[in-house]
Scaffold this motif. Sequence first.
Motif, PDB file in Angstrom:
ATOM      1  N   LEU A  99       0.832  -1.356   0.029  1.00 23.47           N
ATOM      2  CA  LEU A  99      -0.155   0.034  -0.137  1.00 23.47           C
ATOM      3  C   LEU A  99       0.830   1.204  -0.098  1.00 23.47           C
ATOM      4  O   LEU A  99       0.576   2.293  -0.724  1.00 23.47           O
ATOM      5  CB  LEU A  99      -0.937   0.085   1.281  1.00 23.47           C
ATOM      6  CG  LEU A  99      -2.452  -0.486   0.718  1.00 23.47           C
ATOM      7  CD1 LEU A  99      -2.357  -1.817   0.513  1.00 23.47           C
ATOM      8  CD2 LEU A  99      -3.199  -0.376   1.902  1.00 23.47           C
ATOM      9  N   ALA A 126      -7.757   0.022  -6.977  1.00 19.35           N
ATOM     10  CA  ALA A 126      -6.677   0.180  -6.961  1.00 19.35           C
ATOM     11  C   ALA A 126      -5.846  -0.712  -5.921  1.00 19.35           C
ATOM     12  O   ALA A 126      -4.782  -1.287  -6.398  1.00 19.35           O
ATOM     13  CB  ALA A 126      -5.895   1.709  -6.834  1.00 19.35           C
ATOM     14  N   MET A 127      -6.237  -0.648  -4.727  1.00 20.01           N
ATOM     15  CA  MET A 127      -5.752  -1.529  -3.845  1.00 20.01           C
ATOM     16  C   MET A 127      -5.703  -2.764  -4.181  1.00 20.01           C
ATOM     17  O   MET A 127      -4.768  -3.679  -4.157  1.00 20.01           O
ATOM     18  CB  MET A 127      -6.490  -1.319  -2.572  1.00 20.01           C
ATOM     19  CG  MET A 127      -5.790  -2.340  -1.316  1.00 20.01           C
ATOM     20  SD  MET A 127      -6.698  -2.379   0.097  1.00 20.01           S
ATOM     21  CE  MET A 127      -8.263  -3.470  -0.302  1.00 20.01           C
ATOM     22  N   ALA A 151      -9.950   4.026  -4.766  1.00 23.73           N
ATOM     23  CA  ALA A 151      -8.880   3.597  -4.020  1.00 23.73           C
ATOM     24  C   ALA A 151      -9.109   2.048  -3.728  1.00 23.73           C
ATOM     25  O   ALA A 151      -7.942   1.347  -3.809  1.00 23.73           O
ATOM     26  CB  ALA A 151      -9.026   4.234  -2.512  1.00 23.73           C
ATOM     27  N   ILE A 207      -3.247   4.424  -5.701  1.00 22.79           N
ATOM     28  CA  ILE A 207      -4.218   3.987  -4.785  1.00 22.79           C
ATOM     29  C   ILE A 207      -5.159   5.165  -4.384  1.00 22.79           C
ATOM     30  O   ILE A 207      -6.417   5.356  -4.240  1.00 22.79           O
ATOM     31  CB  ILE A 207      -3.936   2.974  -3.379  1.00 22.79           C
ATOM     32  CG1 ILE A 207      -3.500   1.874  -4.019  1.00 22.79           C
ATOM     33  CG2 ILE A 207      -5.141   3.097  -2.429  1.00 22.79           C
ATOM     34  CD1 ILE A 207      -2.788   1.027  -2.703  1.00 22.79           C
TER      35      ILE A 207
END
Length: 121
Positions: free
Chosen positions: A84, A105-106, A102, A91
Motif C-alpha cells: 500500500l 487500485a488496492m 482507492a 491508490i
Amino acid sequence: NEWYEHVMAATTNGTSGNQTFGMTSGTLGCEEANGPLKLARVFMDQNMEQLAVDSARGQGESLEALTTLIGVEQADKVEFSKTLQSNFDSIFVSTDASSEQAYSAMVEAMAANEKLAKYLG
C-alpha cells in the motif's frame, strides 16, 4: 418428495423472505460469497483520510484494521503495508479520490503481488 411439497416450500421461502434474510445477514453462512473484501470496501469508505495517512507511513491503526478485515496473515502484514505504501500514488490518486477508486487500485496492487493475491478470493 411429492411435487406439491416442493411447490409449498418454494412458495413459503419466496413469500416470507427468510432465505434472503439468511443470506444477507450471514446466518446461512453465505457471507463468504462476498468475502472479507466486502468489509474492506465499507471500511475504506468510512476511513479514507486516516487510511491514506497510515498507508503513506506504512503503518498505523487504520492500516492494521484493514489487514485484519481482509484476513491478512501475520506473516504477510508487512508485505501488505509495504504494498500500500509503495502504491500510494495509484491508490490514493488525489485528495478527492473516491473510496471506490482507492479500493479498486488496492485490489490491483494486491493482485500484482504474489504473496497478497491469495487474499482476493
